[in-house]
Write a protein that holds these residues in place. Structure first.
Motif, PDB file in Angstrom:
ATOM      1  N   LEU A  89       0.849  -1.194   0.000  1.00 31.12           N
ATOM      2  CA  LEU A  89       0.000   0.000   0.000  1.00 31.12           C
ATOM      3  C   LEU A  89       0.883   1.243   0.000  1.00 31.12           C
ATOM      4  N   SER A  90       1.441   1.567  -1.175  1.00 33.74           N
ATOM      5  CA  SER A  90       2.267   2.778  -1.271  1.00 33.74           C
ATOM      6  C   SER A  90       2.257   3.262  -2.714  1.00 33.74           C
ATOM      7  N   PRO A  91       2.430   4.576  -2.910  1.00 27.72           N
ATOM      8  CA  PRO A  91       2.437   5.110  -4.276  1.00 27.72           C
ATOM      9  C   PRO A  91       3.531   4.464  -5.124  1.00 27.72           C
ATOM     10  N   GLY A  92       3.190   4.063  -6.333  1.00 35.04           N
ATOM     11  CA  GLY A  92       4.177   3.542  -7.269  1.00 35.04           C
ATOM     12  C   GLY A  92       4.590   2.109  -7.044  1.00 35.04           C
ATOM     13  N   SER A  93       4.021   1.432  -6.038  1.00 36.20           N
ATOM     14  CA  SER A  93       4.483   0.073  -5.738  1.00 36.20           C
ATOM     15  C   SER A  93       4.157  -0.894  -6.872  1.00 36.20           C
ATOM     16  N   LEU A  94       3.075  -0.642  -7.602  1.00 41.97           N
ATOM     17  CA  LEU A  94       2.683  -1.550  -8.676  1.00 41.97           C
ATOM     18  C   LEU A  94       3.726  -1.556  -9.788  1.00 41.97           C
ATOM     19  N   ARG A  95       4.185  -0.393 -10.161  1.00 43.69           N
ATOM     20  CA  ARG A  95       5.193  -0.322 -11.229  1.00 43.69           C
ATOM     21  C   ARG A  95       6.541  -0.863 -10.743  1.00 43.69           C
ATOM     22  N   ARG A  96       6.869  -0.600  -9.494  1.00 40.72           N
ATOM     23  CA  ARG A  96       8.114  -1.165  -8.947  1.00 40.72           C
ATOM     24  C   ARG A  96       8.034  -2.684  -8.914  1.00 40.72           C
ATOM     25  N   SER A  97       6.863  -3.207  -8.595  1.00 36.48           N
ATOM     26  CA  SER A  97       6.671  -4.659  -8.622  1.00 36.48           C
ATOM     27  C   SER A  97       6.948  -5.209 -10.018  1.00 36.48           C
ATOM     28  N   ARG A  98       6.419  -4.549 -11.024  1.00 36.50           N
ATOM     29  CA  ARG A  98       6.597  -5.005 -12.408  1.00 36.50           C
ATOM     30  C   ARG A  98       8.079  -5.019 -12.791  1.00 36.50           C
ATOM     31  N   MET A 128       1.889 -13.034 -12.583  1.00 33.04           N
ATOM     32  CA  MET A 128       1.715 -11.769 -11.866  1.00 33.04           C
ATOM     33  C   MET A 128       1.890 -10.576 -12.790  1.00 33.04           C
ATOM     34  N   LEU A 129       2.804 -10.681 -13.728  1.00 31.02           N
ATOM     35  CA  LEU A 129       2.965  -9.598 -14.712  1.00 31.02           C
ATOM     36  C   LEU A 129       1.676  -9.413 -15.515  1.00 31.02           C
ATOM     37  N   ALA A 130       1.012 -10.524 -15.838  1.00 34.23           N
ATOM     38  CA  ALA A 130      -0.262 -10.429 -16.557  1.00 34.23           C
ATOM     39  C   ALA A 130      -1.289  -9.683 -15.711  1.00 34.23           C
ATOM     40  N   GLN A 131      -1.356  -9.991 -14.421  1.00 34.33           N
ATOM     41  CA  GLN A 131      -2.321  -9.327 -13.540  1.00 34.33           C
ATOM     42  C   GLN A 131      -2.004  -7.842 -13.398  1.00 34.33           C
ATOM     43  N   ILE A 132      -0.721  -7.505 -13.298  1.00 31.97           N
ATOM     44  CA  ILE A 132      -0.331  -6.096 -13.186  1.00 31.97           C
ATOM     45  C   ILE A 132      -0.663  -5.352 -14.473  1.00 31.97           C
ATOM     46  N   ASP A 133      -0.396  -5.972 -15.605  1.00 31.64           N
ATOM     47  CA  ASP A 133      -0.676  -5.324 -16.897  1.00 31.64           C
ATOM     48  C   ASP A 133      -2.170  -5.056 -17.064  1.00 31.64           C
ATOM     49  N   VAL A 134      -3.005  -5.950 -16.515  1.00 33.59           N
ATOM     50  CA  VAL A 134      -4.452  -5.705 -16.561  1.00 33.59           C
ATOM     51  C   VAL A 134      -4.787  -4.447 -15.778  1.00 33.59           C
ATOM     52  N   GLN A 135      -4.197  -4.301 -14.608  1.00 32.23           N
ATOM     53  CA  GLN A 135      -4.450  -3.104 -13.797  1.00 32.23           C
ATOM     54  C   GLN A 135      -3.945  -1.847 -14.503  1.00 32.23           C
ATOM     55  N   LEU A 136      -2.853  -1.987 -15.262  1.00 30.13           N
ATOM     56  CA  LEU A 136      -2.316  -0.852 -16.005  1.00 30.13           C
ATOM     57  C   LEU A 136      -3.006  -0.679 -17.358  1.00 30.13           C
ATOM     58  N   GLU A 137      -3.985  -1.552 -17.625  1.00 35.36           N
ATOM     59  CA  GLU A 137      -4.775  -1.518 -18.863  1.00 35.36           C
ATOM     60  C   GLU A 137      -3.933  -1.732 -20.120  1.00 35.36           C
ATOM     61  N   ASP A 138      -2.842  -2.486 -19.965  1.00 36.94           N
ATOM     62  CA  ASP A 138      -2.048  -2.898 -21.132  1.00 36.94           C
ATOM     63  C   ASP A 138      -2.417  -4.356 -21.418  1.00 36.94           C
ATOM     64  N   PHE A 139      -3.544  -4.556 -22.087  1.00 35.82           N
ATOM     65  CA  PHE A 139      -4.100  -5.900 -22.217  1.00 35.82           C
ATOM     66  C   PHE A 139      -3.303  -6.760 -23.190  1.00 35.82           C
ATOM     67  N   ALA A 140      -2.655  -6.143 -24.176  1.00 29.93           N
ATOM     68  CA  ALA A 140      -1.836  -6.936 -25.098  1.00 29.93           C
ATOM     69  C   ALA A 140      -0.670  -7.576 -24.352  1.00 29.93           C
ATOM     70  N   SER A 141       0.002  -6.786 -23.519  1.00 34.83           N
ATOM     71  CA  SER A 141       1.108  -7.320 -22.728  1.00 34.83           C
ATOM     72  C   SER A 141       0.599  -8.349 -21.723  1.00 34.83           C
ATOM     73  N   ALA A 142      -0.541  -8.063 -21.117  1.00 33.45           N
ATOM     74  CA  ALA A 142      -1.109  -8.995 -20.143  1.00 33.45           C
ATOM     75  C   ALA A 142      -1.389 -10.344 -20.789  1.00 33.45           C
ATOM     76  N   ARG A 143      -1.998 -10.313 -21.983  1.00 33.56           N
ATOM     77  CA  ARG A 143      -2.323 -11.567 -22.670  1.00 33.56           C
ATOM     78  C   ARG A 143      -1.057 -12.328 -23.037  1.00 33.56           C
ATOM     79  N   SER A 144      -0.048 -11.597 -23.472  1.00 32.08           N
ATOM     80  CA  SER A 144       1.218 -12.249 -23.853  1.00 32.08           C
ATOM     81  C   SER A 144       1.852 -12.953 -22.656  1.00 32.08           C
ATOM     82  N   HIS A 145       1.900 -12.263 -21.519  1.00 32.67           N
ATOM     83  CA  HIS A 145       2.487 -12.874 -20.319  1.00 32.67           C
ATOM     84  C   HIS A 145       1.675 -14.071 -19.855  1.00 32.67           C
TER      85      HIS A 145
END
Length: 1000
Positions: A756-765, A797-814
């Protein structure tokens, strides 16, 4: 909503001030508007008995109630039930036998004991105080009345309409004034004249026409040697009564005035019998021949704060009439034992007309005082000439008991060390009483033992304010609260912090907070003159044996907030039975605190002291060995929990580094998961220390731990591990090989995804991509379980993060790559899990490649696989995915049925993460189906459960669902607050689209 400590887990109703409802958890809330509050007050003041609807109508309205009055009452009761059930976390619609407000015979009954309604408890305490006063026990009376008066928080039933509230407000106000008068009288009867003066002056501001208060003020001033002021007080009383009411003073006040004018010495003593010894009514007066009446009590610290319950308990024990009364106060150094003892001793002094003896049983250098020397001091105080004091300890004790045989004396023994030290100092007379303070005195027979902890949060803040000035609290309330917490709410530390601020008016509280937040300088900042917190702890440490001292230092190194016997045995490298004996010895020395059975922890300041001491007391190799042992134990325990609960336990634990800890008992199934949940803070602290240790083996074992813990992501707030996990990455790069480093990146990415912190999702990726880079995006199972599983899970997990970032092409690929890797193993269950992730991507993607009906059908196939494999976690997830497909396809009622099915399974298995998602998605389905009120309930529950997960995505989704549901039922202001919070959370995750969508 605020929070107060709950009493025995019971709900309470406050009427002595604004009407408030206190849930069993301690949450304080306003139970609706004034109308429902008035109904609740009427029921509470008749708790346990029937109040008819007609009576409630008469109480709400004057002579001419409207035709709808009975319907209004029924509506008010319904609203009250809804509020109380929500506050207590109960299921809605409670009119059954467990409802707090029960319907019966044209009326209602509040099913609460009278003790849980403050106005009723106030009446019982005041009645008890009057009985004590009439029995000649003013100290006990004063304690009851002080507790009763402390309940008031303003005018009774403040702001409530109607004749019922008006009449009760008047009656309760009169009871309060009467109790206040009696309380002040008990202070005078106990000889606390000077202390009573400011309280009486304050009371007269509220009740200027009560002659009894004016008389009490005159008497208190006269007995305090302020005769002229006593006469002036009479003149003021006469003027107030004449000017405001046109009447003269009564005969009692005039007689008191005449006696003071005449200098009547009889007024200097309490009335005969008012302070007699309750233990021996009718006993012979003390034999004063050849003795003096000692009065050795030191003053109560002027900044004494809080401890109302403890004072009441001790006063009751020492004034209840029980012969040979012994009260013991225990606790760590600096916790305020002496101050509490003096406050109690002064309160009961009037019950011991033979006098008060006081001695500190610790020499200035911290060594235990000799009983013979203390007895010599007591005998001198009792009038025995020095040349007649016996030489031997036994003879001195015998003479001491002889002198007290016919007297009622209070003996206060401060800072006792052992029972053997105390025993010669105990009087033999049953009319005497003893009050003892000690760090621990477990073998001492006592009427009551009061173990003392730090002050409550509010009292801790108040103590700082008393010393540093109330202005500091008003200007920086949050900083003062944080400072109190940093001081561990320990009175000595709080006084030190307050004194530092008082002596440095130019300092802000925030500046001092920054200084004490540095662990290296924390203890050096907490000093009052020559007295320091560190010196107090040093006295206790000096009494330890060498093995116990070493254990004390070693146990502090992992920085654990709590630990069990098994963990301590691993750190200390000794059998569990020996470790438990050592832990209990440290508890007895007040250097360790015991929590639940078998669980122990350091007070924050004691832990800081121990770690500072360990810097020089233990070698670098000993430090490393302690950390290695601690992380080795936790790794063994987590591995055991995985083996007991996870379908992939074999591959997950195959590559773990060798461990020397064996047979860690974590139970099986639910017990294993509860074990993991309990040790999560301990695990976090130990991993952080492993990262700092510079020891390759500790770092590797810590990485092993963090790889396994995500197996329990549905029941744990994994985000708590983020700081420790990210600290492990550079440690692994510096001290370990590529395999450990790649795994460390994966572990950090997993924890950051939940943080629960700003930017943690992108750092996770970024961390997860780094793990894939190190191991390659196409590892084979034959390359070893660790690289293969790390990449397999990282891609999902990268697929799940990409869904949250609305990058569905990358999410599907992962997700597709994750399915392909799983297929290479031939494990159909593993393939089913990865396929579920791919279907989740498809459902969420507005430009999905598969139609929703086909997604639903595939989900049902996978549900069969998970059911046969008893894989509950993934069965819940695939049911939610199918429900999502129905929701997005417009089949709202069908979606709601599936969400409820998944919710039932999630609640049965404590899967709080899945429960949260089920609830806010169910709320959305219900809202779309036109069931807005039901949607509000589930969304509100989602918000509550989401706090347990501490995941931003779930918290944001829950807040958004609640805001939308509230807006649909017309609660726009409340809705906007939740939507604004959702938007803020989305922005912190840097998800601009959802943030824009929910902005109110």
């Amino acid at each position: 909503m605020s929070q107060v400590p709950a009493v025995d887990g019971a709900v309470r109703i406050r009427l002595l001030g604004p009407v408030r409802y206190v849930s069993a958890r301690g949450d304080v809330s306003r139970p609706g508007a004034p109308g429902p509050q008035a109904v609740l007050a009427a029921l509470a003041l008749s708790a346990g008995t029937l109040v008819t609807v007609d009576e409630l109508v008469d109480g709400l309205y004057d002579d001419d109630p409207p035709a709808s009055a009975r319907r209004v009452v029924v509506n008010y009761v319904h609203r009250l039930r809804t509020h109380l059930e929500r506050e207590d976390g109960a299921e809605p619609g409670g009119e059954g036998r467990d409802a707090v407000i029960a319907t019966t015979a044209d009326g209602y009954v509040l099913r609460l004991p009278g003790e849980q309604v403050d106005a009723l408890r106030f009446g019982r305490l005041t009645a008890q105080g009057r009985r004590h006063a009439e029995a000649g026990a003013p100290a006990a009376a004063g304690a009851c009345l002080e507790e009763a008066l402390a309940m008031w928080q303003g005018p009774a039933l403040a702001g409530l309409p109607g004749p019922f509230a008006q009449n009760w407000r008047r009656a309760l106000g009169e009871q309060r004034a009467s109790a206040l008068e009696l309380h002040l009288e008990t202070l005078l009867a106990c000889g606390r004249h000077a202390e009573a003066v400011p309280d009486i002056v304050q009371a007269l501001k509220a009740y200027p026409y009560r002659e009894q208060l004016h008389g009490s003020l005159m008497l208190a001033l006269y007995r305090s040697g302020r005769g002229a002021e006593a006469l002036a007080a009479y003149d003021r009383a006469r003027r107030v009564l004449a000017d405001d009411l046109g009447i003269g003073t009564g005969p009692a006040l005039r007689e008191l005035h005449a006696a003071i004018l005449a200098g009547d010495q009889a007024l200097l003593l309490p009335p005969a019998g008012s302070g007699r010894d309750a233990a021996a009514p009718g006993a012979a007066p003390p034999d004063a021949r050849g003795t003096q009446k000692p009065a050795q009590l030191p003053p109560v610290p002027s900044d004494f704060t809080g401890r109302h319950d403890q004072v009441s308990t001790l006063v009751a024990a020492l004034t209840a009439g029980r012969p040979h009364a012994v009260a013991v106060i225990t606790g760590m150094g600096g916790v305020g034992k002496t101050a509490l003892a003096l406050r109690t001793a002064h309160a009961v002094a009037g019950s011991y007309p033979g006098g008060q003896l006081y001695a500190s049983l610790r020499a200035p250098d911290g060594t235990p005082g000799e009983p013979a020397g203390i007895l010599a001091g007591f005998l001198t105080a009792l009038g025995v000439p020095g040349e007649r004091i016996p030489v031997s300890l036994a003879d001195r004790a015998a003479l001491f008991r002889t002198l007290l045989s016919q007297r009622a004396v209070l003996v206060v023994l401060d800072n006792a060390t052992t029972v053997a030290q105390v025993e010669p100092l105990l009087p033999g007379s049953g009319r005497c009483a003893v009050l003892i303070t000690a760090r621990s005195l477990t073998a001492m027979p006592a009427t009551v033992t009061v173990p003392l902890k730090g002050l409550g949060a509010d009292d801790a803040v108040e103590l700082i304010g008393r010393i540093a000035g109330v202005r500091r609290i008003e200007e920086e309330p949050d900083a003062v609260a944080a400072l109190a917490a940093t001081c561990g709410s320990l009175p000595l530390a709080l006084r030190a912090a307050g004194a530092r601020l008082a002596a440095r008016p130019a300092w802000s509280v925030t500046a001092l907070l920054e200084r004490v937040s540095d662990q290296a300088r924390l203890l050096s900042e907490l000093r009052v003159g020559d007295a320091t917190v560190e010196a107090v702890f040093e006295m206790s440490f000096a009494q330890l044996s060498a093995p116990h001292a070493g254990a004390f230092l070693a146990l502090s190194i992992p920085h654990c907030t709590e630990f069990g016997v098994q963990a301590a045995a691993a750190v200390l490298r000794m059998p569990e039975r020996d470790a438990e004996h050592t832990l209990e010895a440290l508890v007895d020395a007040a250097l360790l605190e015991a929590g639940a059975p078998g669980r122990y922890h350091f007070h924050d300041l004691v832990g800081a002291y121990a770690r500072e001491k360990a810097r020089t007391g233990l070698s670098a190799s000993e430090h490393r060995e302690v950390v290695r042992s601690a992380v080795d134990f936790l790794c063994a325990g987590v591995a055991a929990a995985v083996m007991a609960t996870q379908p992939l336990a074999g591959p997950l634990t195959a590559d773990l580094h060798p461990r020397r800890t064996v047979n860690v008992d974590v139970g099986s199934g639910r017990d294993a998961m509860l074990w993991i949940r309990r040790v999560l803070p301990e695990l976090t602290a130990v991993v952080e220390q492993a990262a700092l240790s510079g020891d390759a083996e500790s770092v590797a074992l810590a990485v092993d731990v963090l790889v396994l813990v995500p197996c329990f992501e549905e029941v744990l707030p994994l985000g708590q591990l983020a700081r420790a996990a990210t600290a492990l990455v550079p440690a692994a790069l510096a001290h370990c090989g590529e395999s450990v480093a790649g795994t460390a990146y994966y572990a950090a990415g997993t924890a950051l995804k939940k943080h629960l912190s700003p930017g943690s999702l992108r750092r996770s990726r970024e961390h997860l991509l780094k793990a894939v880079e190190i191991f390659g995006d196409a590892p084979r199972p034959s390359d070893g379980p660790r690289p293969f599983l790390a990449v397999l899970f990282a891609l999902a997990m990268l697929a799940q993060i990409d869904v949250q970032l609305e990058d569905f092409a990358s999410a599907r690929s992962h997700a597709q790559r994750s399915v392909e890797l799983a297929a290479a193993t031939g494990d159909q269950s593993l393939v089913a899990r990865r396929t579920t992730v791919l279907l989740q991507v498809e459902v969420q993607d507005p430009g999905r490649h598969t139609d929703l009906a086909a997604i639903g059908a595939r989900c049902r196939e996978l549900a069969g696989v998970f059911t046969r494999g008893e894989d509950v976690k993934w069965l819940i997830r695939v049911i939610i995915t199918e429900a999502d497909s129905l929701l997005y396809g417009g089949q709202h009622a069908a979606a709601a049925r599936l969400y409820r099915q998944a919710l039932e399974r999630a609640r049965a298995t404590d899967h709080v993460r899945n429960e949260t998602e089920c609830r806010f998605q169910l709320a959305r389905a219900l809202l779309a189906a036109g069931e807005a009120e039901a949607a509000v309930g589930h969304a509100r529950e989602a918000v509550a459960v989401a706090r347990l997960t501490q995941e931003q995505q779930l918290m944001a989704g829950s807040q958004q669902a609640l805001g939308e549901a509230l807006r649909a039922v017309g609660r726009t202001a409340e809705a906007d607050g939740h939507l604004a919070r959702a938007a803020e959370l989305y922005r912190e995750m840097r998800l601009a689209g959802p943030a824009d969508a929910v902005t109110p």
